[in-house]
Structures are given as C-alpha cells and as structure tokens.
Design a protein around this motif. Sequence first.
Motif, PDB file in Angstrom:
ATOM      1  N   GLU A  28       0.869  -1.066   0.020  1.00 41.52           N
ATOM      2  CA  GLU A  28       0.045   0.184  -0.047  1.00 41.52           C
ATOM      3  C   GLU A  28       0.992   1.164   0.032  1.00 41.52           C
ATOM      4  N   ALA A  33      -0.098   1.080  -7.600  1.00 43.20           N
ATOM      5  CA  ALA A  33      -0.966   1.559  -8.536  1.00 43.20           C
ATOM      6  C   ALA A  33      -0.375   2.959  -9.384  1.00 43.20           C
ATOM      7  N   ASN A  34       0.549   3.506  -8.719  1.00 42.26           N
ATOM      8  CA  ASN A  34       0.907   4.789  -9.376  1.00 42.26           C
ATOM      9  C   ASN A  34       2.428   4.362  -9.732  1.00 42.26           C
ATOM     10  N   TRP A  78      -2.875  -7.909  -6.139  1.00 42.64           N
ATOM     11  CA  TRP A  78      -2.811  -6.895  -7.130  1.00 42.64           C
ATOM     12  C   TRP A  78      -2.810  -7.432  -8.434  1.00 42.64           C
ATOM     13  N   THR A 106     -10.285  -2.453  -5.509  1.00 40.54           N
ATOM     14  CA  THR A 106     -10.116  -1.116  -5.694  1.00 40.54           C
ATOM     15  C   THR A 106      -9.399  -1.040  -7.066  1.00 40.54           C
ATOM     16  N   TRP A 108      -7.423   1.362 -10.008  1.00 37.85           N
ATOM     17  CA  TRP A 108      -6.565   2.718 -10.452  1.00 37.85           C
ATOM     18  C   TRP A 108      -6.270   2.545 -11.987  1.00 37.85           C
ATOM     19  N   GLU A 112      -4.349   7.121 -11.398  1.00 38.70           N
ATOM     20  CA  GLU A 112      -5.509   7.701 -10.778  1.00 38.70           C
ATOM     21  C   GLU A 112      -6.441   6.651 -10.030  1.00 38.70           C
ATOM     22  N   CYS A 113      -6.998   6.890  -8.678  1.00 39.73           N
ATOM     23  CA  CYS A 113      -7.911   5.903  -8.058  1.00 39.73           C
ATOM     24  C   CYS A 113      -9.179   6.226  -8.613  1.00 39.73           C
ATOM     25  N   ASP A 116     -13.844   1.816  -5.393  1.00 43.59           N
ATOM     26  CA  ASP A 116     -13.974   0.538  -5.220  1.00 43.59           C
ATOM     27  C   ASP A 116     -15.364   0.197  -5.186  1.00 43.59           C
TER      28      ASP A 116
END
Length: 573
Positions: A28, A33-34, A78, A106, A108, A112-113, A116
């Motif tokens: 996390e 995700a980025n 993930w 969740t 992305w 960008e999220c 969820d």
Amino acid sequence: MHLFDYTRETTSLDGEWEAIPDQYKVFEEHPIANSLALPQAPENDLLNFDVDDGYSIQVPSCLGEVMPEFDHYEGWMWYTRRFTWSGHRDNDRTFLKFNSVNYEATVWLNGECLGDHEGGYTPFVFEVTDYLDEGENLLVARADNERREDGIPNEQTDWFNFGGIQRSVELISVPETFIRNYKIETTVSNDRVSVQVSTWIDGPQTEAQISIRFPELDREIELSPVGDERYRAELSLPRDAVTLWCPTSPRLYKIELECGLDVIEDRIGLRDIAIRDGEIHLNGESLWLRGVSLHEEAAGKGRSLDDTDIDTRFQWLNELDCNFARLAHYPHSREMGRKADEEGILLWEEVPAYWDVNFGDNDVQQLYRQQLRELIQRDWNRASVALWSIANETDHEDDTRNRVLPEMVEFVRELDDSRLVTAACFVDESDDGLIIQDPLADSLDVIGINEYYGWYHGNTDDMAVFQGHPDGAPVIISEVGAGAKWGHYGPEDQRWTEEFQAAVYQGQIDAITDNAQISGMSPWILFDFRSPSRQNPYQRGYNRKGLLDQRGRKKQAFYLLQKFYREKSGESL
Ligand code: GCU
C-alpha cells in the motif's frame, strides 16, 4: 444505475494480467498503483514487486483454480496490465466495467484511483473518459477476498471463497448522451398484452427523441420524459398477435432502442408472472416449478464459467425436464439469465444475505440495497427471471432481522414490482404438524422453505404433515436433499450411498406430491460443489448433495427426480 452493455461494442481487457500477492498488505505505501511515479532503475531494483512482472494470470479466472499455490489464499492480490488506447471518437465517453471481482476491488488507471466496489458477484463500472491516455495505459485492480464479519456474505458460508477477477473486464464507449439502461414490463390480460418500457438517459442532450422498435411486431413508439432522466411509454397489443414467453415456447422478440446517436438492440420475452388464488401463474396459467438448485462452479474453473460450462448446465436441466432453476446463493453470471431466456427455464435469483449477516449495521444495510439493485437492474429484462430472493436461512427469532428484511422486500418491489419476491426460510414443528412461523413470510409473494427431513433430521414422511402458510401463500421447497458419494453403493439405510440419497428423494416426493400449497421445488443440489467445511472421507472438501458429482457423473437420485418431473410436466407448463 446499471450500465447496459450486453449488445454494445466493447473492448475486452480479458487475457493475460500480472498478479502480485500482498497478504501482509505491505505494498500500500509503495504506490504500486501509481508505478508511473516509481523511481526508475537502478533505484527501483530494491522494490519488492514489479507491476510488469508478477505471476502471469488469465483474467477472468478464479485465483486458486489457475494458480494452485494460491488455492486457499485469502487477502490482497494486485492485478496489473497495460493496454493501448487509440483515443476517443468525437465526444464519446468511455466506461471501464468489471463483471465481478470477489470480494472487494479497488481500481486505479494511470495512477488515478477510480474507486472501489464491495460484493463479489455483481458488475460495477467507472467512467474513465478523462483518465484514459492515447497510447499506453496502466490498469491496476486490487482484489481482496478476505472474508469479513460485516460482509454480505459474512465469514461463514457452505461454499468455497474463490478469489480474483472472476468475470470479464471491458471498456465501453458510448456517445456523450446515451441509453444507460432500460426496463420492459409485461402485463397479460385475457385479450391484451400491455408492454411498459422505461429508459434511463445519461448525458447533456436530454431533449433527444427516444424511441423503441419491435421489428417482428411491426411496432415503434416514442418514449416521454417522466423525470430523473427516465422516459416511459406503453404499447398495447392484441393477445393473439404475440407469442408469450413460457418454458414450452421461449419466444424472444428483437427490440431496438434509439436515443440521438445511441442505438441498442436486445432480445426479450414478453410474459406475465403473478400470484392468483395462492398459486403461481404464468401468463394467467397456474404453474408447478420443476426445479433444482445450483452453485456457479465448474471443476478446475471455480466461478469463471465459459459458454460450454453454461450449455452443460442447461443440458442437465433439460435432461431432468426442469422448467425452473434456483441460482444459489449469489448472482450468477449474466449469461445464465440469457441462456435461461432461450431455453425456457424460469429462474430464482438471489443475493448472498446468507445465515448470520449483521443486518442491524447501517453500512451492511446499504451494501444489501446496493447488491439487490445491482442484480435487479442487470437482469430485470430477463423473461426467465421470475423470483428475486432476498435471503437464505436467516434467523427468524432475531428481531433486527425481522425488522430489516421486510424493508428489503419493499426495496425490491420499488425497483421491480413485476416479479415475485421470496426468501429461503425454515419450517417449524408444532402439534399440528410442520408450519411456517417466520414473520417474514407475511411480506413475501412466495415462501421458500429449506427442509432436510430424512437427512439432517426426522424422516421424509414428516413432510406429509406440512401445513404450509396460514394465508395460503404459495410455497417452494427451495432446498431438500441428501448427501451421497458418486459410485458408493449400499443399502438404502446406509448414509452416503447413492441408494440412501435416492430413497430420501422418493420419500420426499411421496410426502409433498399432493400438498396443494407446494407450488414447486428446487432440490439441493444439481452437482457436488467445493466447501471448506465438508471434510469427512466421503466429502473431502465437497458438499456431496449433488445429483451429479463435480465431474458431471450422475447419481441414482438424478434419474428418480427426472422420472418425477417427466410425470409432472404432463400436468402443467
Ligand atoms: C443449507 C444451505 C446450503 C447448504 C445446505 C447443506 O440449507 O442453504 O448453502 O449447502 O444447507 O447443508 O448442504
């Protein structure tokens, strides 16, 4: 509102993805995700993951079925993949859709999220018009299948908790103003068929003309606004001009809906399902439901069934001479409803409010409504879907449950009052025989009862004294059955033998056949399925109440039920 896309042109994102397990939830803080913001080599060599090089995994799939080392895995996984986007046409908008991820996802896109979604069996979408890049894009979805106390379902179920992105992922491009969803409701009287059509429009041009065509009926009507982006119209047809949908003639009509630049097509059946004089009526005729229950599962695939698997299930239903199936205990894939429309099999669809859900919690109630809405708005145009089930085997001595569930019945009716609302309940023993004391029954159109006389308790002929419900609401035996290991033979009184299971079926059939209040049954269950809480030598991780085993091998009870249904089908639709 559900986004209708069944017949829309979509871009599939199925195929090979990267999977990165994260059981200790450590990635996390590293913005996996980025990853675009990640330090490049050689600094990132210290990273404990690589978004482009995890475990290669096929999407859709069930984690443990395609990666045996993760068979009983529960936790974060993930999923990452890159894809190329060629840019939007004109003012088009694009939505990213997941048809199901178990349990919480969740998501992305390019760091960008998007948001969820909780609930393992229903579709969800995100608008990505502003987040898509022309050229390469990075999509990251974290799937968390950890069971939870405040979940729906909660931690305890009698089915396997497969994890992962279990159904297709796609991009859907639509004009700026488009038809988000539509609903068809049919009412049949002696000489007329009335078809009510609703559409929900999404986008700026809400003054656009909206129409629906029934080419085979040579009819076209315009819809008028009724507020909340909703448009409505009603078509009235002479009854003899229409072939009504029913199990013996599952006629589907093509429809075309048009709104400005947007056109969608579909195939729908016109039929009317209602309760009259304590009986279930289809198009005005009483109907006895010859059914069976089934989980969404296939050996080696978990819940990620393909068309062949679905065809096989309907082949078995047809072999049994069923006109009905209970899709337990959660929304199965949308293909089941479509296939049932074509095959003429009526469906019971359900959300997994199963056993001891924490009904008193406001967040749980909100999630409950969300899951009901997502299922109903996805399948409300399926002629095959006859019953919405709001729950299974919940405690009717629990005051909170007895307050909340009737509210959910009303919520379902607000969404769709053209179908029957039910739930799988328990029977109670009294001096006058077996009765239904569950207060929820007073709110239901049809009462499902799960009873296992002859297996968990009592004898099959105990059901001969089933009194039904005081006000005569129709009852479906939503579960009945017994366990048997395929190929294990012996005397009828020896548990786990095929003979014992068959004897329970025969005893039950004899006990309920003449009970006028019983309008059908969906024995438990079509085929053996995985359950972690079934570990005796006959079970070995499977619930063995199937009429077929998990490899599709028939047990004696299959033929016994088939014989009963063939006799019964001579009596009604
Ligand atoms: C219950 C329950 C099912 C379960 C079955 C069984 O009735 O609803 O999910 O599998 O019983 O005990 O086999």
